[in-house]
Design an enzyme around this catalytic site. Structure first.
Site, PDB file in Angstrom:
ATOM      1  N   ASP A  96      58.334  64.113 119.543  1.00 30.81           N
ATOM      2  CA  ASP A  96      59.454  64.092 120.478  1.00 30.81           C
ATOM      3  C   ASP A  96      59.900  65.475 120.918  1.00 30.81           C
ATOM      4  OD1 ASP A  96      59.378  61.356 120.132  1.00 30.81           O
ATOM      5  OD2 ASP A  96      60.923  61.362 118.579  1.00 30.81           O
ATOM      6  N   HIS A 118      56.870  58.856 125.390  1.00 33.16           N
ATOM      7  CA  HIS A 118      56.856  60.120 126.129  1.00 33.16           C
ATOM      8  C   HIS A 118      57.689  59.960 127.396  1.00 33.16           C
ATOM      9  CE1 HIS A 118      52.822  61.446 124.077  1.00 33.16           C
ATOM     10  NE2 HIS A 118      53.810  61.236 123.233  1.00 33.16           N
TER      11      HIS A 118
HETATM   12  P1  GDP Z   1      57.647  63.470 123.594  1.00 38.14           P
HETATM   13  O1  GDP Z   1      57.429  62.296 122.711  1.00 38.14           O
HETATM   14  O2  GDP Z   1      57.195  64.753 122.976  1.00 38.14           O
HETATM   15  O3  GDP Z   1      57.084  63.300 124.977  1.00 38.14           O
HETATM   16  O4  GDP Z   1      59.224  63.622 123.756  1.00 38.14           O
HETATM   17  P2  GDP Z   1      60.286  62.428 124.019  1.00 38.14           P
HETATM   18  O5  GDP Z   1      60.187  62.004 125.427  1.00 38.14           O
HETATM   19  O6  GDP Z   1      60.191  61.394 122.960  1.00 38.14           O
HETATM   20  O7  GDP Z   1      61.630  63.188 123.727  1.00 38.14           O
HETATM   21  C1  GDP Z   1      61.974  64.351 124.424  1.00 38.14           C
HETATM   22  C2  GDP Z   1      63.324  64.123 125.089  1.00 38.14           C
HETATM   23  O8  GDP Z   1      63.787  65.361 125.602  1.00 38.14           O
HETATM   24  C3  GDP Z   1      63.272  63.199 126.281  1.00 38.14           C
HETATM   25  O9  GDP Z   1      64.480  62.499 126.330  1.00 38.14           O
HETATM   26  C4  GDP Z   1      63.140  64.144 127.475  1.00 38.14           C
HETATM   27  O10 GDP Z   1      63.677  63.598 128.662  1.00 38.14           O
HETATM   28  C5  GDP Z   1      63.982  65.288 127.010  1.00 38.14           C
HETATM   29  N1  GDP Z   1      63.611  66.623 127.501  1.00 38.14           N
HETATM   30  C6  GDP Z   1      62.395  67.213 127.547  1.00 38.14           C
HETATM   31  N2  GDP Z   1      62.521  68.496 127.943  1.00 38.14           N
HETATM   32  C7  GDP Z   1      63.841  68.709 128.143  1.00 38.14           C
HETATM   33  C8  GDP Z   1      64.613  69.846 128.505  1.00 38.14           C
HETATM   34  O11 GDP Z   1      64.112  70.941 128.719  1.00 38.14           O
HETATM   35  N3  GDP Z   1      65.978  69.661 128.586  1.00 38.14           N
HETATM   36  C9  GDP Z   1      66.574  68.464 128.329  1.00 38.14           C
HETATM   37  N4  GDP Z   1      67.904  68.364 128.433  1.00 38.14           N
HETATM   38  N5  GDP Z   1      65.870  67.384 127.979  1.00 38.14           N
HETATM   39  C10 GDP Z   1      64.527  67.515 127.877  1.00 38.14           C
HETATM   40  P1  IMO Z   2      55.802  60.846 120.117  1.00 37.23           P
HETATM   41  O1  IMO Z   2      54.396  60.886 120.623  1.00 37.23           O
HETATM   42  C1  IMO Z   2      58.438  60.661 116.665  1.00 37.23           C
HETATM   43  C2  IMO Z   2      56.764  58.650 113.127  1.00 37.23           C
HETATM   44  C3  IMO Z   2      57.455  57.413 112.587  1.00 37.23           C
HETATM   45  C4  IMO Z   2      57.103  57.541 111.106  1.00 37.23           C
HETATM   46  C5  IMO Z   2      55.685  58.089 111.131  1.00 37.23           C
HETATM   47  C6  IMO Z   2      54.597  57.044 111.011  1.00 37.23           C
HETATM   48  O2  IMO Z   2      56.759  60.201 121.047  1.00 37.23           O
HETATM   49  O3  IMO Z   2      56.212  62.225 119.681  1.00 37.23           O
HETATM   50  P2  IMO Z   2      53.608  55.245 112.688  1.00 37.23           P
HETATM   51  O4  IMO Z   2      54.271  54.172 113.471  1.00 37.23           O
HETATM   52  O5  IMO Z   2      52.912  56.270 113.515  1.00 37.23           O
HETATM   53  O6  IMO Z   2      52.735  54.704 111.591  1.00 37.23           O
HETATM   54  O7  IMO Z   2      54.824  55.986 111.920  1.00 37.23           O
HETATM   55  O8  IMO Z   2      55.563  58.778 112.381  1.00 37.23           O
HETATM   56  N1  IMO Z   2      56.384  58.582 114.547  1.00 37.23           N
HETATM   57  C7  IMO Z   2      56.997  59.273 115.529  1.00 37.23           C
HETATM   58  N2  IMO Z   2      58.089  60.061 115.489  1.00 37.23           N
HETATM   59  N3  IMO Z   2      57.735  60.523 117.815  1.00 37.23           N
HETATM   60  C8  IMO Z   2      56.588  59.787 117.834  1.00 37.23           C
HETATM   61  O9  IMO Z   2      55.747  59.822 118.870  1.00 37.23           O
HETATM   62  C9  IMO Z   2      56.216  59.052 116.680  1.00 37.23           C
HETATM   63  N4  IMO Z   2      55.189  58.220 116.369  1.00 37.23           N
HETATM   64  C10 IMO Z   2      55.313  57.944 115.073  1.00 37.23           C
HETATM   65  O10 IMO Z   2      58.842  57.472 112.821  1.00 37.23           O
HETATM   66  O11 IMO Z   2      57.916  58.522 110.518  1.00 37.23           O
HETATM   67 MG    MG Z   3      58.543  60.749 121.884  1.00 34.71          MG
END
Ligand code: GDP
Ligand code: IMO
Ligand code: MG
Length: 426
Positions: free
Chosen positions: A13, A41
């Site tokens: 994340d 994502h």
């Molecule tokens: P990922 O799994 O790595 O793609 O990340 P996620 O989407 O799960 O979580 C990242 C969060 O941060 C999302 O809610 C994005 O919209 C937000 N995000 C990413 N870059 C920025 C940034 O530069 N500023 C802010 N405010 N939010 C961001």
């Molecule tokens: P993105 O790609 C954050 C975490 C789960 C748990 C561990 C194992 O959005 O960054 P799983 O379901 O993979 O067997 O769970 O990994 N986990 C994540 N945490 N972002 C993710 O994906 C995750 N995918 C799995 O919370 O701790």
């Molecule tokens: Mg994510």
């Protein structure tokens, strides 16, 4: 320029989705190379707000071919739903392909993941990820190539079902019916067969023509099955080298590796988290959950655990991946903070330690913090590095020097265009 890989440097994340969506504007191909729909994502661009689980975030560039690659585990129901959602928003999925060697997550994998979590799990996303990879490594799983051959999937399912039902009985879950699974396979075959391709050859054709192929990592290094905080990890390798392993191309083809780091740290699921803050300390960074960039899981909606930025963790991520650049996201989320801390090392039993210790010790380390004065002014309208407040620049440059990698992208808002290019670095 040929292969560029984008991976997470923390516990997932970090904002990989946003960075891939941004970079994909110039890419010819975008590939998911591990994990499954445990990913969430987030992409916020002119097309809307999306939380993609399986389809590469390059899908918003119509001329970019998107490949769900060999190293992934895919729940076809989730994929079909995601395709429909994108289509409803007018986004073309004409260029979406699924590797014939990608593994299928079956309904029983999800049931078993739920069963495991009930009996003392690690806080998985309950999407059947670990169970599908377990079946893969037992060599008793279906792949997308099987969808093209009804006789093959029928024979394989007949062979697997009794073994699966033994496991379901262990968890006290009703047995799977062969007929129900056969019908599922038929429906998946009808919907997805046209997208199934020889992923290996497709990827090589792009690499051979020196096209820009962007690999999108899922999760981050701290949840890597081998290199993360085992057993609080996922069941794949979210590290750059695995793109080459699963794609079947030489690592020498990798030209750039971008590590995505949040300006602080977040984690969902159990396990050690040395710089974790108390809930009362993290309110500002957490957000209420009303905004798409608040700190709640994009897949499960769980409240993310929040902590300060951890330099030993980033250094470890760099050791594993060999970053050529970093993207630092969510700088704007720190705008209101008076004091900002960065963990620059750990002590264990009163002694300074080098690097990251084993999982158990990681529960007991005490972070050593350096404090920074916050900048307490908005950064979201800044277009260049020079326009950022002095204290924000100090924070960024300190991270660059500590990790030893230039920060080329600075995120100052959730939307695609909220990225400051910073080419000087170090
Ligand atoms: P990922 O799994 O790595 O793609 O990340 P996620 O989407 O799960 O979580 C990242 C969060 O941060 C999302 O809610 C994005 O919209 C937000 N995000 C990413 N870059 C920025 C940034 O530069 N500023 C802010 N405010 N939010 C961001
Ligand atoms: P993105 O790609 C954050 C975490 C789960 C748990 C561990 C194992 O959005 O960054 P799983 O379901 O993979 O067997 O769970 O990994 N986990 C994540 N945490 N972002 C993710 O994906 C995750 N995918 C799995 O919370 O701790
Ligand atoms: Mg994510």
């Amino acid at each position: 320029m040929s292969v560029k890989i984008v991976v997470g440097t923390q516990f997932g994340d970090e904002g990989k989705g946003k960075i891939v969506d941004y970079l994909a504007g110039e890419a010819d191909m975008a590939v998911r190379f591990q994990g499954g729909d445990n990913a969430g994502h987030t992409v916020i661009n002119d097309c809307g707000i999306f939380k993609l689980h399986l389809i590469p975030c390059g899908v918003f560039n119509e001329s970019c071919t998107c490949l769900i690659g060999t190293g992934t585990v895919v729940n076809p129901d989730v994929l079909i739903e995601e395709i429909d959602t994108l289509k409803q928003h007018g986004i073309s999925v004409e260029n979406l392909r699924i590797s014939d060697k990608a593994q299928i997550i079956m309904p029983y994998h999800i049931l078993m993941d739920e069963g495991m979590e009930k009996s003392g799990g690690i806080g998985t996303t309950k999407r059947g990820i670990g169970q599908a990879y377990a079946s893969k490594f037992l060599r008793k799983n279906l792949r997308f190539e099987d969808l093209l051959k009804p006789e093959t999937w029928q024979n394989k399912l007949r062979e697997y079902i009794s073994f699966i039902n033994v496991q379901l009985r262990y968890f006290g879950i009703p047995e799977e019916s062969e007929k129900k699974l056969m019908l599922k396979m038929r429906a998946w075959s009808d919907s997805l067969s046209p997208m199934v391709c020889d992923g290996f050859s497709l990827l090589h054709s792009f690499i051979d023509e020196d096209k820009l192929v962007l690999f999108e990592g899922q999760l981050g290094v701290m949840r890597d099955i081998d290199l993360g905080t085992y057993p609080y990890v996922t069941s794949s390798n979210p590290v750059a080298a695995y793109a080459a392993v699963s794609g079947g191309f030489p690592v020498s083809k990798i030209k750039e590796i971008c590590g995505v780091a949040k300006a602080f740290t977040s984690a969902v699921g159990d396990g050690p988290f040395p710089t974790e803050m108390k809930e009362s300390e993290s309110t500002l960074l957490q957000g209420s959950g009303e905004n798409p960039d608040d700190e709640y899981g994009a897949r499960t909606g769980r409240r993310r655990r929040i902590g300060w930025l951890d330099i030993p963790m980033l250094k470890y991520a760099h050791k594993v991946n060999g970053f050529t650049e970093l993207a630092l996201t969510k700088l704007d989320k720190m705008d209101a903070l008076k004091i900002i801390k960065i963990c620059i090392g750990y002590t264990l039993d009163g002694l300074a330690i080098n690097g990251l210790p084993d999982t158990d010790s990681l529960y007991h380390v005490v972070p050593v913090y350096k404090e920074f004065m916050g900048w307490q002014s908005p950064t979201t309208e800044c277009k260049t590095f020079d326009e950022l407040p002095e204290n924000a620049k100090n924070y960024i440059e300190f991270i660059e020097r500590q990790v030893g990698v230039p920060i080329h992208y600075i995120g100052n808002g959730p939307k695609r265009d909220k990225i400051i290019r910073h080419v000087v670095g170090l």
